[in-house]
Write a protein that holds these residues in place. Structure first.
Motif: not given
Length: 337
Positions: A202-206
């Motif tokens: 899973a990728l999350y920005e900021n």
């Protein structure tokens, strides 16, 4: 009068070479001190790098020979008690890099433990740098074998805990360190593995947290990936209302900051986390071997949008780098899993 003037000129002419020699000696002495300081710094850094290479088996053995290890010892259990210890606190070693991405750009080193200094106001601290998967990742959490107890109190999660020696050691970097490391423009990647060896992410920005005064409140931006957006609580509105971790403060068994009025999520789920009432993701839960488990609560190492609430994951890694970092693969997001 003329006699006195001639006497003064003669005296000054005789003294001038001595004054010139003194000035010249002072300059040489200053330059020598500077050179000595530079050599001492180089020697100190070289000694630390040598220690690091020895401790993490980065030396190549001569052709036709085998590394010397004790019999019946796995890669995770190499004994290092006789080796010099890596520095875990601030010292006189010069630190150039604010995170592992800057270190990657500067040296292209192998994965391992390095000291970073994210801000001028903080002391350098030790982190694990993942220089694979495109490179430049600073790891803030790792679960591998269940040997480290994550059911800890507030002070442990604040300062960090676990082992910082071997590649597969488990640890939590520490909320103070995580706060100082995470800026507004970063990318958090969460790598997950089940007990069949299947991987997802899973990728999350900021991704960022506030300071201790605000109880390390969690904030994150857009999700992408294949594991599902568990940090947002799931697909339904009811799940998002009760299980979303966005905006939640950090809780431990001795500091209850969740929204669950009937109890303590951290106590029930055996680990510190950004609980709501209570969670759809908890990567600091109890480590259950073989995955499936039965308990009074869903207290395993959980990512519910991938494996559900009653499956405890085998490997987890939380790692971060700048959002616009161009990795060694040229993609900015690492390889496809």
């Amino acid at each position: 009068m003329l006699l006195m003037l001639f006497t003064f000129i003669a005296f000054f002419a005789a003294a001038s070479p001595r004054l010139s020699d003194d000035v010249h000696c002072d300059l040489e002495y200053t330059a020598l001190k500077k050179n000595i300081r530079e050599l001492e710094n180089k020697l100190l850094i070289g000694a630390w790098r040598l220690t690091h290479l020895r401790a993490h088996r980065h030396f190549k053995t001569p052709s036709g020979t085998q590394p010397i290890t004790k019999p019946n010892v796995t890669d995770n259990e190499h004994e290092t008690e006789n080796l010099p210890k890596l520095p875990t606190t601030a010292g006189s070693i010069i630190v150039y890099d604010r995170d592992c991405s800057q270190l990657f750009d500067r040296l292209r080193p192998v994965s391992g433990f390095y000291r970073i200094k994210p801000k001028p106001s903080v002391e350098p601290f030790l982190v694990y740098c993942d220089m694979e998967d495109g490179g430049g990742w600073t790891v803030i959490q790792k679960r591998r074998n269940g040997r480290v107890d994550f059911n800890r109190e507030w002070a442990d999660y604040k300062d960090g805990f676990g082992n910082f020696k071997l590649r597969n050691d488990e640890f939590w970097l520490g909320n103070d360190h995580i706060h100082s490391l995470l800026g507004d423009e970063n990318l958090m990647k969460i790598d997950l593995m089940d007990w069949n060896g299947d991987n997802t992410f899973a990728l999350y920005e900021n991704f960022r947290i506030s300071d201790e005064k605000d109880k390390y409140r969690l904030h994150f931006g857009l999700y992408s990936g294949k594991a599902g957006d568990a940090l947002s609580g799931g697909a339904g509105m009811v799940q998002q209302w009760s299980a979303s971790h966005s905006g939640m403060q950090f809780s431990t068994k001795d500091q209850d900051n969740d929204r669950y009025l009937q109890g303590s999520c951290a106590s029930e789920n055996n680990g510190g986390w950004w609980f709501n009432r209570c969670h759809a993701a908890n990567l600091n839960g109890k480590f259950y071997r073989k995955g499936e488990y039965k308990a009074k609560s869903d207290n395993g190492v959980v990512w519910a949008t991938w494996k559900g609430f009653w499956y405890s994951l085998r490997h987890t890694t939380m790692k971060v780098r700048p959002r616009l970092f161009l990795d060694s693969l040229g993609s900015g997001a690492g390889p496809e899993e």
